[in-house]
Design a protein around this motif. Structure first.
Motif, mmCIF file in Angstrom:
data_model
loop_
_atom_site.group_PDB
_atom_site.id
_atom_site.type_symbol
_atom_site.label_atom_id
_atom_site.label_comp_id
_atom_site.label_asym_id
_atom_site.label_seq_id
_atom_site.Cartn_x
_atom_site.Cartn_y
_atom_site.Cartn_z
ATOM 1 N N ALA A 103 1.018 -0.964 0.012
ATOM 2 C CA ALA A 103 0.134 -0.140 -0.347
ATOM 3 C C ALA A 103 0.822 1.329 -0.047
ATOM 4 C CB ALA A 103 -1.145 -0.284 1.279
ATOM 5 N N GLU A 104 1.874 1.225 0.270
ATOM 6 C CA GLU A 104 3.037 2.361 0.680
ATOM 7 C C GLU A 104 3.467 2.853 -0.414
ATOM 8 O OE1 GLU A 104 4.475 1.953 4.833
ATOM 9 O OE2 GLU A 104 2.421 2.932 5.563
ATOM 10 N N ASP A 105 3.367 2.182 -1.998
ATOM 11 C CA ASP A 105 3.999 2.270 -2.742
ATOM 12 C C ASP A 105 4.040 3.427 -2.570
ATOM 13 O OD1 ASP A 105 5.874 -0.042 -1.654
ATOM 14 O OD2 ASP A 105 5.466 -1.504 -3.490
ATOM 15 N N ILE A 106 5.201 4.342 -3.646
ATOM 16 C CA ILE A 106 4.867 5.542 -4.071
ATOM 17 C C ILE A 106 4.443 4.839 -5.668
ATOM 18 C CG2 ILE A 106 5.779 7.374 -5.124
ATOM 19 C CD1 ILE A 106 5.428 7.508 -2.602
ATOM 20 N N VAL A 107 3.733 4.997 -6.470
ATOM 21 C CA VAL A 107 3.201 5.181 -8.061
ATOM 22 C C VAL A 107 2.591 5.983 -8.748
ATOM 23 C CG1 VAL A 107 2.566 2.827 -7.013
ATOM 24 C CG2 VAL A 107 0.512 4.513 -6.998
#
Length: 224
Positions: free
Chosen positions: A34-38
């Protein structure tokens, strides 16, 4: 199409159902990403806090940095926009199309494309695509609007990511900053799609749900 987790598994007589947005947002979040920068965007020209322009020079400097959205926020904002479109009566099965005015900010444009795919709404990105008020068009464009005051029970403090952007359907226009922060508008669930369902119209050809995953990864999301 091995990258997909099917909602209905293909058989000899049925192509099954899938959705590229589920693969890029919902499934990775379930797997702890969820916390991955996309999704990234340019630094804001006028930094805002709770919808209001910042004037303190120290805050302006601190907030004048490129925007980075993690996967959780991208899912939250795109699914809320999809819910707004549903609430406004958009029926993807009718052949409705989403288009963008040239002045729509990049982040709002990307979130709009993802919201459309979530509910199976066609996005028309062709040069010269119509942007008038025809009944089958959903048009995102900039509008002149005062910041929405948080504090009322129905308005969330959460940043909408659509400040100064409106959506026009036929002759009706809504302020997306207000609609996106209204807690009474429900988030839209991801819709299972036929792999051959057309999702995007581009100058290079049409993209179908089952062959569009790499396009969303490279052309819409900044990283995935």
């Amino acid at each position: 199409m091995t990258d997909f987790h099917y909602f209905a598994v293909p058989t000899a007589t049925d192509p099954g159902t899938l959705n590229p947005v589920y693969e890029l947002l919902d499934f990775p979040i379930a797997m702890g990403k969820a916390e991955d920068i996309v999704l990234t965007g340019p630094a804001p020209e006028k930094p805002l806090v709770d919808g209001r322009e910042v004037t303190d020079p120290r805050l302006v400097k601190a907030l004048s940095v490129p925007v980075e959205l993690d996967r959780a926020e991208v899912l939250d904002r795109s699914s809320k926009l999809a819910g707004v479109l549903r609430a406004m009566g958009v029926v993807p099965e009718s052949g409705a199309r989403l288009t963008f005015a040239e002045d729509v900010p990049p982040l709002a444009r990307a979130l709009g494309v993802l919201a459309a795919a979530r509910i199976g709404l066609i996005v028309d990105l062709r040069a010269g695509a119509p942007s008038d008020s025809a009944s089958d068009l959903v048009v995102l464009h900039t509008i002149a609007a005062e910041p929405i005051e948080p504090g009322r029970a129905s308005v969330r403090v959460t940043r909408s990511r659509f400040e100064g952007v409106g959506v026009t359907i036929g002759s009706e226009t809504a302020n997306l900053d207000q609609a996106m922060r209204d807690s009474r508008v429900e988030f839209a669930a991801v819709v299972p799609l036929d792999p051959q369902r057309t999702l995007v119209l581009t100058d290079d050809g049409d993209l179908e749900a089952g062959t569009s995953l790499d396009w969303y990864r490279t052309e819409v999301l900044s990283a995935s």
